[in-house]
Scaffold this active site. Structure first.
Site, PDB file in Angstrom:
ATOM      1  N   ASP A 181     -31.595 -16.562  32.008  1.00  0.00           N
ATOM      2  CA  ASP A 181     -31.144 -15.342  31.020  1.00  0.00           C
ATOM      3  C   ASP A 181     -31.245 -15.892  29.511  1.00  0.00           C
ATOM      4  O   ASP A 181     -31.523 -15.109  28.580  1.00  0.00           O
ATOM      5  CB  ASP A 181     -29.706 -14.919  30.963  1.00  0.00           C
TER       6      ASP A 181
ATOM      7  N   ARG B 290     -21.389 -19.499  36.660  1.00  0.00           N
ATOM      8  CA  ARG B 290     -22.242 -18.731  37.747  1.00  0.00           C
ATOM      9  C   ARG B 290     -22.915 -19.440  38.855  1.00  0.00           C
ATOM     10  O   ARG B 290     -22.957 -19.085  39.878  1.00  0.00           O
ATOM     11  CB  ARG B 290     -23.471 -18.280  36.760  1.00  0.00           C
TER      12      ARG B 290
ATOM     13  N   ASP C  65      -9.324   6.726   7.660  1.00  0.00           N
ATOM     14  CA  ASP C  65     -10.661   6.787   7.706  1.00  0.00           C
ATOM     15  C   ASP C  65     -11.218   5.138   8.053  1.00  0.00           C
ATOM     16  O   ASP C  65     -12.285   5.205   8.844  1.00  0.00           O
ATOM     17  CB  ASP C  65     -11.362   6.790   6.303  1.00  0.00           C
TER      18      ASP C  65
ATOM     19  N   HIS D  87     -20.447 -16.812  33.708  1.00  0.00           N
ATOM     20  CA  HIS D  87     -21.767 -17.485  33.208  1.00  0.00           C
ATOM     21  C   HIS D  87     -21.198 -18.213  31.769  1.00  0.00           C
ATOM     22  O   HIS D  87     -21.725 -17.935  30.722  1.00  0.00           O
ATOM     23  CB  HIS D  87     -22.628 -16.127  32.750  1.00  0.00           C
TER      24      HIS D  87
ATOM     25  N   GLY E 286      -3.418  -3.869  11.633  1.00  0.00           N
ATOM     26  CA  GLY E 286      -3.662  -4.413  10.283  1.00  0.00           C
ATOM     27  C   GLY E 286      -5.220  -4.696  10.359  1.00  0.00           C
ATOM     28  O   GLY E 286      -5.664  -3.909   9.405  1.00  0.00           O
ATOM     29  N   PRO E 287      -5.854  -5.064  11.174  1.00  0.00           N
ATOM     30  CA  PRO E 287      -7.347  -5.007  11.651  1.00  0.00           C
ATOM     31  C   PRO E 287      -7.758  -3.822  11.824  1.00  0.00           C
ATOM     32  O   PRO E 287      -7.304  -3.140  12.987  1.00  0.00           O
ATOM     33  CB  PRO E 287      -7.312  -6.138  12.420  1.00  0.00           C
ATOM     34  N   LEU E 288      -8.438  -2.809  10.900  1.00  0.00           N
ATOM     35  CA  LEU E 288      -8.475  -1.502  11.290  1.00  0.00           C
ATOM     36  C   LEU E 288      -9.122  -1.316  12.580  1.00  0.00           C
ATOM     37  O   LEU E 288     -10.251  -2.077  13.000  1.00  0.00           O
ATOM     38  CB  LEU E 288      -9.408  -1.188  10.051  1.00  0.00           C
TER      39      LEU E 288
ATOM     40  N   GLU F 278     -16.942  -4.072  25.537  1.00  0.00           N
ATOM     41  CA  GLU F 278     -16.204  -5.260  25.682  1.00  0.00           C
ATOM     42  C   GLU F 278     -14.872  -5.170  24.721  1.00  0.00           C
ATOM     43  O   GLU F 278     -13.875  -5.657  24.857  1.00  0.00           O
ATOM     44  CB  GLU F 278     -17.036  -6.573  25.411  1.00  0.00           C
TER      45      GLU F 278
ATOM     46  N   HIS G 171     -27.621 -15.322  26.404  1.00  0.00           N
ATOM     47  CA  HIS G 171     -26.476 -15.329  27.138  1.00  0.00           C
ATOM     48  C   HIS G 171     -25.866 -16.855  27.415  1.00  0.00           C
ATOM     49  O   HIS G 171     -24.773 -16.712  28.144  1.00  0.00           O
ATOM     50  CB  HIS G 171     -27.074 -14.822  28.382  1.00  0.00           C
TER      51      HIS G 171
ATOM     52  N   HIS H 165       0.713  -1.131  -0.180  1.00  0.00           N
ATOM     53  CA  HIS H 165      -0.073  -0.207   0.105  1.00  0.00           C
ATOM     54  C   HIS H 165       0.731   1.101   0.041  1.00  0.00           C
ATOM     55  O   HIS H 165       1.299   1.839   1.233  1.00  0.00           O
ATOM     56  CB  HIS H 165      -0.897  -0.018   1.133  1.00  0.00           C
TER      57      HIS H 165
ATOM     58  N   HIS I 112      -4.306   3.448  -3.195  1.00  0.00           N
ATOM     59  CA  HIS I 112      -4.368   2.905  -1.924  1.00  0.00           C
ATOM     60  C   HIS I 112      -3.583   1.479  -1.872  1.00  0.00           C
ATOM     61  O   HIS I 112      -2.569   1.390  -1.057  1.00  0.00           O
ATOM     62  CB  HIS I 112      -5.855   2.614  -1.499  1.00  0.00           C
TER      63      HIS I 112
ATOM     64  N   HIS J 211      -1.741  -1.088   7.306  1.00  0.00           N
ATOM     65  CA  HIS J 211      -1.615  -1.398   5.907  1.00  0.00           C
ATOM     66  C   HIS J 211      -0.571  -0.409   5.244  1.00  0.00           C
ATOM     67  O   HIS J 211       0.151  -0.625   4.317  1.00  0.00           O
ATOM     68  CB  HIS J 211      -2.906  -1.390   4.912  1.00  0.00           C
TER      69      HIS J 211
END
Ligand code: TPP
Length: 679
Positions: A477, A528, A166, A469, A128-130, A419, A481, A39, A270, A79
């Site tokens: 739940d 749990r 971006d 859990h 790399g994983p944006l 999370e 869950h 790139h 790109h 990249h």
């Protein structure tokens, strides 16, 4: 601390900013060209910003990539890795030779397609994983503030800079991350946004009309937009950001592929080599007549000088830490060395013995709470937290105070319902050094954290996920869950240790393993519901450390072996009693960590598994159990989603019962006998 401005090198004409930036551009262009993949657009666009950052602000010393008080630089837009490799080469990081740049993206090189932590000195985190980089950086900036509060500005005083594109800001994780950073007012975090309005498909206007400045401001950041090709504007914005009491976004309006006459400003710049013709035109347009990978001496000399800019700061930092070395032991060094302090061992051993003696009938999440309570004092660098489930995960020790924007003295993070950012921030905290992070959520929401957990495993860092859990045993739940496929899917991640302890002793041992696993993240899957104790008080080695072990061995040889994890170990023990009444010789194996069991020597595994037919019992889908039970065995577990009802009824309805296990054992034994007779 203001960065020193470079002085002139005697007798050598001082290279211009443009020459310094063009050195980055052409290293990127030529490396991508040589590799025939990569790139070029992003490094070409952000070369000016990176040049200003590295030459005027970034506190670093190329001679010591792991100096603890260095500024952290995170290339979230992974990249654009050639931007980073070019900088590491130019500033003189050991091993980052021009041969490495020529070997960009090739087998065995220090220059893989995307930056990899632990593989290339100077790479602070794998990206790399944006979106991961910016969220990881939040953890780094947080760790800096926490350590600063504990040890003062003499020892800890640095910034975290991020280059994000971006794509990073479109990813959902960025929302959680900027929201958390804004809330905590992480003023040492500065994001340089490559605001080039282009992504792979074309203009970002195809899919996004966010007002990024308003978005960041709404999250409590300072935000501004500048011309990303104007060095003075870049410098002024960074200077302002460094003095702000909030985290800062600097939207740098840039042109992707800057300088390539026919590609710049378009998505064509790109992710593909420019091609020989366009490269030649770019050389002409930017006035760079040099051969590929050739950097004029004066430009190289100036970049090397930039690489040594931080030497004096590093030396004086080392001086200041000397007095700490004089002490017999310093929590500062313990934390940075990632070692467990001596008090830890005694505390953990005492607790394990206590569990063994008291044989508590408690949920493993409660046992975990007792572990945390006990070790928090012995481990001052333990940094807890939960994604808004503290009272369910039972992750906060009595002694832990919350971290707040006005008090970084605490050691417990209320991550909020975030999370994914929690998992990424924990990566950043671990990478920064100084703390062992753990954080809680429900096991079923591991999916929300998974991309960051995967990166922790890839990077080989110690991050501990407390996921409670852990099965249909959570009851009412219902199926949203109740994790069923999560154990299997987490076990599929290489280098991730998935623990599912079955009683209080095993919970302590699992925590002990996780804390000692310096190069692996861990997930502690906890119940749990209350579970009976099955381990005795007889000290001895940590049995969870072998992954699986024989809990009950029949004296007269095995007719069948029951292998179970977590809450199902109790079912296996009961089933063994039931079968024993029929004179069936039953072995029971507890398998709290199949990942560790896989790593054991073959002989050990054979001894544990035995040659009698085997029944696997786990309130989850079968996953890799087929390997452990073999062709003669059966699996007693889940085949689909759970349901909303009391736990006992669910176990009954889904057929995970003492009787079902005993029936499966009898069936397998009968089949086994028939096969043996016919053989
Ligand atoms: C999570 C994730 N999704 C998709 C990709 C594939 N990808 C790599 S770069 C990119 C576009 C990023 O656009 P931008 O951040 O604007 O980078 P630029 O085009 O400016 O270099 C995509 C979709 C990825 N690396 N990570």
């Amino acid at each position: 601390m203001n960065a020193p401005v470079l002085s002139h090198i005697a007798g050598v004409p001082e290279p211009s900013h443009a020459e310094l930036a063009n050195a980055i551009r052409f290293l990127a262009i030529d490396a991508v060209e040589t590799a025939r993949s990569g790139h070029p657009g992003m490094p070409m666009g952000m070369a000016d910003v990176a040049t200003v950052l590295f030459s005027r602000f970034l506190k670093f010393d190329a001679a010591d990539p792991s100096w603890p008080d260095r500024d952290r630089f995170v290339l979230s837009a992974g990249h654009g890795s050639m931007l980073l490799y070019a900088l590491l080469h130019l500033t003189g990081y050991e091993g980052m030779t021009s041969d490495q740049l020529r070997a960009f993206r090739q087998w065995g090189s220090k220059t893989p397609g995307h930056p990899e932590y632990g593989h290339t000195p100077g790479v602070e985190t794998t990206t790399g994983p944006l979106g991961q980089g910016i969220a990881t950086a939040v953890g780094m900036a947080l760790a800096e503030r926490l350590l600063n509060e504990r040890f003062g500005s003499e020892l800890v005083d640095h910034h975290t800079y991020v280059i994000a594109g971006d794509g990073c800001l479109m990813e959902g994780i960025s929302h959680e991350a900027i929201s958390l950073a804004g809330h905590l007012r992480l003023s040492r975090l500065i994001v340089l946004f490559d605001d080039n309005q282009i992504s792979i498909d074309g203009a970002t206007s195809l899919s996004c009309s966010d007002d990024q400045l308003a978005r960041f401001k709404a999250a409590g950041w300072s935000a501004c937009r500048i011309d990303g090709h104007d060095p003075e504007a870049i410098a002024a914005a960074i200077e302002r950001a460094r003095n702000h009491d909030r985290p800062s976004l600097i939207a740098c309006r840039t042109v992707i592929g800057f300088g390539a006459p026919n590609r710049q400003g378009t998505e064509k710049a790109h992710g593909a080599p420019l091609g020989a013709d366009e490269v030649a035109k770019t050389r002409a347009a930017l006035g760079w007549p040099h051969q590929p990978f050739v950097i004029p001496d004066a430009v190289m000399a100036q970049w090397r000088k930039i690489g040594g800019r931080g030497q004096a700061a590093r030396r004086s930092w080392i001086e200041r830490t000397r007095r700490l070395n004089a002490e017999p032991r310093s929590p500062f060094h313990d934390g940075l060395n990632r070692k467990l302090p001596a008090e830890y061992r005694a505390t953990m051993d005492r607790l394990r013995a206590r569990f063994g003696t008291e044989q508590p009938n408690i949920a493993t999440r409660q046992a975990s709470q007792l572990v945390i309570d006990a070790i928090a004092e012995a481990l001052p660098n333990l940094l807890g937290g939960s994604a808004d489930l503290t009272h369910s995960n039972l992750t906060r020790a009595r002694t832990q105070q919350p971290v707040r924007r006005d008090s970084f003295a605490g050691s417990y993070l209320h991550y909020g319902v975030r999370e994914h950012a929690m998992a990424a921030a924990m990566n950043g905290i671990a990478l920064h050094g100084g703390f062992i992070p753990y954080g809680g959520t429900f096991l079923t929401f591991a999916d929300y954290s998974r991309p960051a957990i995967r990166l922790a495993a890839l990077m080989g860092i110690r991050v501990i996920h407390v996921m409670t859990h852990d099965s249909i045993g959570l009851g009412e739940d219902g199926p949203t869950h109740q994790p069923v496929e999560h154990l299997a899917s987490l076990r599929a991640i290489p280098n991730l240790l998935v623990f599912r302890p079955g009683d209080a002793v095993e919970t302590a041992e699992a925590w002990d393993c996780a804390l000692q696993a310096e190069t692996s993240p861990s997930v502690l899957c906890l119940s749990r519901q209350a579970l009976p104790s099955f381990r005795d008080a007889s000290g001895g080695p940590n049995r969870v450390a072998r992954g699986a072990y024989v809990l009950i061995e029949p004296p007269a040889g095995r007719d069948v072996t029951l292998i179970a994890t977590g809450s199902e170990v109790a079912i296996a023990i009961e089933a063994a009693r039931l079968l024993a009444a029929d004179h069936v010789e039953v072995a029971v194996v507890s398998a709290p960590c199949l990942d560790l069991f896989r790593q054991q020597p073959t002989d050990y595994r054979k001894t544990v598994l035995g040659s009698a037919p085997r029944i696997g019992i786990e309130a989850a889908v079968e996953g890799e159990w087929a390997r452990w039970i073999g062709d003669d065995g059966e699996f007693v577990g889940m085949t689909g989603f759970g349901a909303s009802a009391p736990a006992e009824m669910l176990y009954r309805e889904f057929g995970i019962t003492v009787e079902a296990v005993a029936d499966a054992a009898r069936r397998c034994m009968a089949r086994f006998r028939t096969t043996a007779r016919n053989a």
